[in-house]
Design an enzyme around this catalytic site. Structure first.
Site, PDB file in Angstrom:
ATOM      1  CG  HIS A  44      -6.076  -5.017  -8.238  1.00  0.00           C
ATOM      2  ND1 HIS A  44      -5.088  -5.000  -9.179  1.00  0.00           N
ATOM      3  CD2 HIS A  44      -6.230  -3.747  -7.830  1.00  0.00           C
ATOM      4  CE1 HIS A  44      -4.662  -3.760  -9.345  1.00  0.00           C
ATOM      5  NE2 HIS A  44      -5.345  -2.983  -8.529  1.00  0.00           N
ATOM      6  CD  GLU A  94       4.146  11.653  10.781  1.00  0.00           C
ATOM      7  OE1 GLU A  94       3.495  10.612  10.709  1.00  0.00           O
ATOM      8  OE2 GLU A  94       4.725  12.149   9.807  1.00  0.00           O
ATOM      9  CG  ASP A  99       4.854   7.260  11.863  1.00  0.00           C
ATOM     10  OD1 ASP A  99       5.403   6.164  12.072  1.00  0.00           O
ATOM     11  OD2 ASP A  99       4.639   7.713  10.724  1.00  0.00           O
ATOM     12  CB  CYS A 138      -4.601  12.229   8.578  1.00  0.00           C
ATOM     13  SG  CYS A 138      -2.858  12.433   8.900  1.00  0.00           S
TER      14      CYS A 138
HETATM   15  C1  PEP Z   1       0.515   8.380  10.658  1.00  0.00           C
HETATM   16  O1  PEP Z   1       1.668   8.189  11.004  1.00  0.00           O
HETATM   17  O2  PEP Z   1      -0.475   8.311  11.436  1.00  0.00           O
HETATM   18  C2  PEP Z   1       0.213   8.701   9.251  1.00  0.00           C
HETATM   19  C3  PEP Z   1      -0.979   9.107   8.870  1.00  0.00           C
HETATM   20  O3  PEP Z   1       1.221   8.529   8.365  1.00  0.00           O
HETATM   21  P1  PEP Z   1       1.658   7.102   7.751  1.00  0.00           P
HETATM   22  O4  PEP Z   1       0.695   6.070   8.288  1.00  0.00           O
HETATM   23  O5  PEP Z   1       1.596   7.270   6.287  1.00  0.00           O
HETATM   24  O6  PEP Z   1       3.028   6.956   8.294  1.00  0.00           O
HETATM   25 MG    MG Z   2       3.280   8.698   9.599  1.00  0.00          MG
END
Ligand code: PEP
Ligand code: MG
Length: 578
Positions: A189, A432, A456, A503
């Site tokens: 925070h 992934e 990943d 993402c």
């Molecule tokens: C990723 O693996 O890029 C992903 C978005 O998932 P996390 O980082 O939550 O494993």
């Molecule tokens: Mg992931």
């Protein structure tokens, strides 16, 4: 000159005099007391006083910052008024004849210990919130003065072991030009408030804190997480040039609040946001964001003391869908991705040699079907409040995908039988695991979209633990292997009239923006704090120009080669970035 490295928790550059904030040493004697009743009375009075102090801080923060940051202090009030903590303290006072301060410290330390062992950064950092509350209460009980950092009235960079959220919220950014702490991380925070106040800060410098003298000139480069001690004339000049460039670019970025991501030659795409909770949507409207590209629902589970119920989940999903449903933008909600480095307080994971290769994400959901169905029910019931897309984590085989889809269909039928209204929704999958890339043309037949989790994907492709420092040299986001995989995924989805998002962290890697534009990526999804930066880069790139270098990039052999080609591209196109 000496350089000290830490982690950037609030970006920016500043020059100032160091101000060493002494560690507060609150000593409490462990003496027995005969008057438990009086100690409990003292405890109750102190809790009352702490409540009114925290409410006052909350009101100040509301005025100075905004309502959202002020909510951090609701969490503090919750800790202070936690019945379990109160009962534990009372028990120690009565059963062990201890003073209220000793008992409260012991009880809160026990709770802190539980948080400290949780293998998750976000949860671990809640410890600082408990410390903040417990120090306040103990100081009230012991009659110790509470330090008031709002009194700092000279331009300084504070150096401290740590700074609590309530201390940081008092800082006056006219005088406090930055701060550096020995411990702490990016999701605390304290870090959130520092970013909102716009105070550059780094944390985690460890024992190097002892190298810093009081009242010496220091240079804080909080963009790169660096503190420079004893700088010479040349370094100061270099630093000032970097600082000016950074501030100039930042100013330019602010103009992109209302501008959707468009290239120089008018190619449009989407920049969505990655969220872990509702609070992450605070700036959603203000920044004109194009939907949610990833809601990591595991935080909902990690912040709970038990498996969250269907109703609890439904309420959160509904609120998120409603908030985002301004222009019917899509909300991609990922089903539970727990395991690996993310654990739960209330569930014992099996002991495994390689948790990242083990019982994780969709594997756990398929094993614990009742938990999975509860989540799917909540998601489908929320579908009528917006544009829902369900995203499946860690799919490795078509069999898994078929089984999951069957469960979703059966759950939908059950809900319809119960008279629930379910809107049209999409089903997508995370890419992934490398096995998906090779068979992408088959996988795409079963889903509406691909969402590439590069964090990943890089880990599993190079067989490099994403958390290991020892083999970090193998974690190569710019390696042509990864770029070819991403290109194949995007192309396959387009050939099947479907779409692809990224993402993972690569979506906000400045150097890869022209490459992803050339590939025609449909959606970039990232934390809100990067959106303006990436929109600005977008506006300086022409899709046509970037397509010209794509072939050469994909034909490279090493990460270095790719990096050099992109540097050349940025130079030729006169694009400055930090
Ligand atoms: C990723 O693996 O890029 C992903 C978005 O998932 P996390 O980082 O939550 O494993
Ligand atoms: Mg992931």
């Amino acid at each position: 000159m000496k350089i000290i490295k830490g982690i950037s928790i609030s970006s920016g550059f500043s020059i100032g005099k160091s101000f060493l904030l002494k560690e507060e040493n609150i000593k409490i004697k462990e003496e027995n007391t005969r008057d438990s009743k009086n100690e409990i009375k003292k405890l109750n009075n102190a809790i009352k006083e702490a409540n009114s102090q925290i409410i006052k801080i909350k009101k100040n923060v509301e005025k100075k910052l905004n309502e959202e940051e002020a909510k951090i202090f609701d969490a503090h009030l919750e800790i202070l008024n936690d019945p379990e903590l109160f009962e534990k303290t009372k028990e120690i006072i009565i059963n062990n004849n201890k003073s209220a301060s000793f008992a409260f410290k012991k009880a809160s330390d026990e709770i802190k210990k539980i948080f400290e062992t949780i293998d998750n950064e976000y949860m671990r950092e809640r410890v600082l919130d408990i410390t903040d509350v417990s120090n306040r209460l103990i100081k009230i009980l012991e009659g110790i003065e509470i330090r008031d950092l709002s009194l700092i009235s000279e331009e300084t960079i504070i150096i401290a072991r740590d700074l609590t959220p309530s201390e940081i919220s008092q800082l006056d950014s006219r005088f406090v030009k930055g701060f550096v702490t020995e411990i702490g991380g990016t999701t605390s925070h304290s870090a959130i408030i520092a970013r909102t106040l716009g105070i550059p800060a780094i944390s985690g410098i460890g024992k190097n804190i002892n190298l810093i003298k009081n009242n010496e000139k220091v240079l804080l480069n909080a963009k790169d997480g660096i503190l420079i001690l004893d700088p010479q004339k040349e370094e100061i000049e270099n630093f000032e040039a970097k600082k000016n460039k950074y501030e100039e670019i930042k100013k330019e970025e602010d103009k992109f609040i209302n501008i959707s991501p468009t290239t120089k030659d008018n190619w449009k795409t989407k920049i969505a946001v990655n969220i872990g909770n509702l609070e992450d949507l605070n700036n959603y409207k203000k920044l004109n964001i194009d939907g949610v590209g990833l809601f990591r629902t595991e935080f909902l589970y990690m912040n709970s003391d038990k498996w969250p119920t269907e109703e609890e989940q439904f309420n959160v999903y509904k609120k998120i869908l409603e908030t985002v449903n301004i222009n019917n933008e899509t909300v991609v909600i990922r089903t539970l991705d727990i395991g690996g480095d993310k654990k739960l307080k209330y569930f014992n994971f099996p002991k495994e040699e390689n948790p990242f290769l083990g019982y994780r994400a969709i594997r756990l959901s398929l094993d614990k079907k009742d938990i999975f169905i509860t989540q799917i029910r909540a998601l489908l019931r929320a579908s009528k409040f917006g544009n829902l897309a369900i995203n499946l984590p860690m799919i490795a085989t078509i069999d898994e995908l078929k089984e999951v889809k069957k469960i979703i269909k059966n759950t939908e039928n059950e809900l319809i039988k119960e008279g629930q209204k379910i809107n049209k929704y999409q089903i997508g999958m995370m890419v992934e695991v490398p096995s998906v890339v090779e068979l992408a043309d088959k996988f795409i037949k079963y889903v509406d979209f691909f969402s590439i989790g590069t964090n990943d994907l890089i880990q599993y492709t190079f067989a490099v633990d994403r958390l290991s420092e020892k083999v970090a040299y193998l974690y190569q986001p710019l390696n042509p292997t990864i770029l070819r995989m991403i290109y194949k995924i995007i192309k396959t989805s387009h050939e099947n009239n479907k779409w692809t998002a990224i993402c993972g962290e690569l979506a906000r890697e400045t150097k890869l923006i022209p490459i992803f534009i050339a590939m025609g990526l449909d959606e970039f999804s990232m934390s809100a704090s990067f959106i303006l930066k990436i929109r600005r880069i977008f506006s300086k790139i022409s899709k046509k120009e970037s397509e010209k270098i794509l072939e050469q990039i994909l034909d490279s052999e090493t990460e270095k080669e790719v990096s050099n080609l992109i540097d050349k591209f940025f130079k030729e196109n006169n694009i400055s970035y930090y």
